[in-house]
Design a protein around this motif. Structure first.
Motif, mmCIF file in Angstrom:
data_model
loop_
_atom_site.group_PDB
_atom_site.id
_atom_site.type_symbol
_atom_site.label_atom_id
_atom_site.label_comp_id
_atom_site.label_asym_id
_atom_site.label_seq_id
_atom_site.Cartn_x
_atom_site.Cartn_y
_atom_site.Cartn_z
ATOM 1 N N SER A 30 0.835 -1.096 0.156
ATOM 2 C CA SER A 30 0.139 -0.195 0.207
ATOM 3 C C SER A 30 0.786 1.149 0.103
ATOM 4 O O SER A 30 0.432 2.232 -0.368
ATOM 5 C CB SER A 30 -0.901 -0.088 1.161
ATOM 6 N N ASP A 71 -1.436 2.707 3.351
ATOM 7 C CA ASP A 71 -1.985 3.751 2.563
ATOM 8 C C ASP A 71 -1.615 5.005 3.136
ATOM 9 O O ASP A 71 -1.375 6.180 2.406
ATOM 10 C CB ASP A 71 -3.439 3.632 2.293
ATOM 11 N N ARG A 119 -8.455 -0.164 -4.385
ATOM 12 C CA ARG A 119 -7.913 -1.230 -3.879
ATOM 13 C C ARG A 119 -8.234 -2.424 -4.713
ATOM 14 O O ARG A 119 -7.499 -3.416 -4.421
ATOM 15 C CB ARG A 119 -8.355 -1.139 -2.500
#
Length: 222
Positions: A30, A71, A119
């Protein structure tokens, strides 16, 4: 322990590193490092179904935490580096000029939806946080969409793979093998489809971005 080589490898991996290897791998992916996080997540869920030596709830939890943390780190990296440095260095991790241009256009057009749904697309999942930061997306807004996407992706994939694996283990003989083979073919087909059509999709986004830029320039002259 089962004689299946794949299960033996997974058992060795999870016995030594536990749930942490799932969270860390997903977190690093991520952040923008290309890693097989999705494959590991699905494999861990299937391992839970086949052996019951791990808890699927903790697998999903580790995946969700890793996705959200990664993220946010990726967002901060993208915001700190900005587009100039990403344009110079992004190619080292696969963030090409075409993907940067496509990402800028997609964020300008769709914003938070890209963070949430990105995602589920392998191409976007690795770079969406970096692009969100580079595009200066407001952090509170990013956190909301990021958390929603991380929960749906990590939790959804983990439990879906777990229940599919649970069903397969209940079916013995040729029927079980056929069902497992069909699942593998579908998953492989999805990966190949995305890789095959990435260039076409990127070209279409780049063309749309150029048209939008040209339109803006014409409006500026008038």
């Amino acid at each position: 322990m089962t004689g299946n080589p794949l299960l033996q490898h997974l058992e060795h991996l999870f016995q030594h590193y536990g749930y942490g290897v799932i969270g860390v791998t997903i977190m690093l992916e991520s952040m923008g490092i290309p890693l097989p996080a999705e494959t590991l997540l699905i494999s861990a869920a299937l391992y839970c179904a086949a052996t019951h030596k791990m808890n699927i709830t903790w697998v999903a939890t580790a995946a969700i935490i890793g996705a959200i943390m990664g993220d946010n780190f990726g967002y901060l990296i993208g915001r700190w580096l900005g587009y100039p440095l990403l344009e110079r260095k992004g190619g080292r991790v696969g963030l090409t000029a075409g993907r940067l241009q496509a990402g800028r256009f997609l964020f300008r057009r769709y914003g938070g939806i890209i963070v949430c749904l990105g995602r589920f697309v392998a191409i976007l999942r690795v770079f969406v946080a970096l692009l969100a930061g580079a595009n200066r997306m407001p952090w509170p807004r990013f956190i909301v969409y990021n958390a929603l996407g991380g929960i749906c992706w990590a939790g959804g994939y983990a439990y879906a793979a777990y229940y599919l694996g649970h069903r397969i283990t209940r079916i013995s003989g040729p029927a079980g093998m056929t069902l497992a083979a069909c699942g593998a073919v579908v998953a492989l087909g999805g990966v190949l489809f995305l890789r095959r059509h990435e260039r076409r999709l990127t070209a279409e986004v780049e063309a749309a971005a150029r048209r939008e830029m040209e339109q803006s320039q014409q409006e500026g002259r008038t």
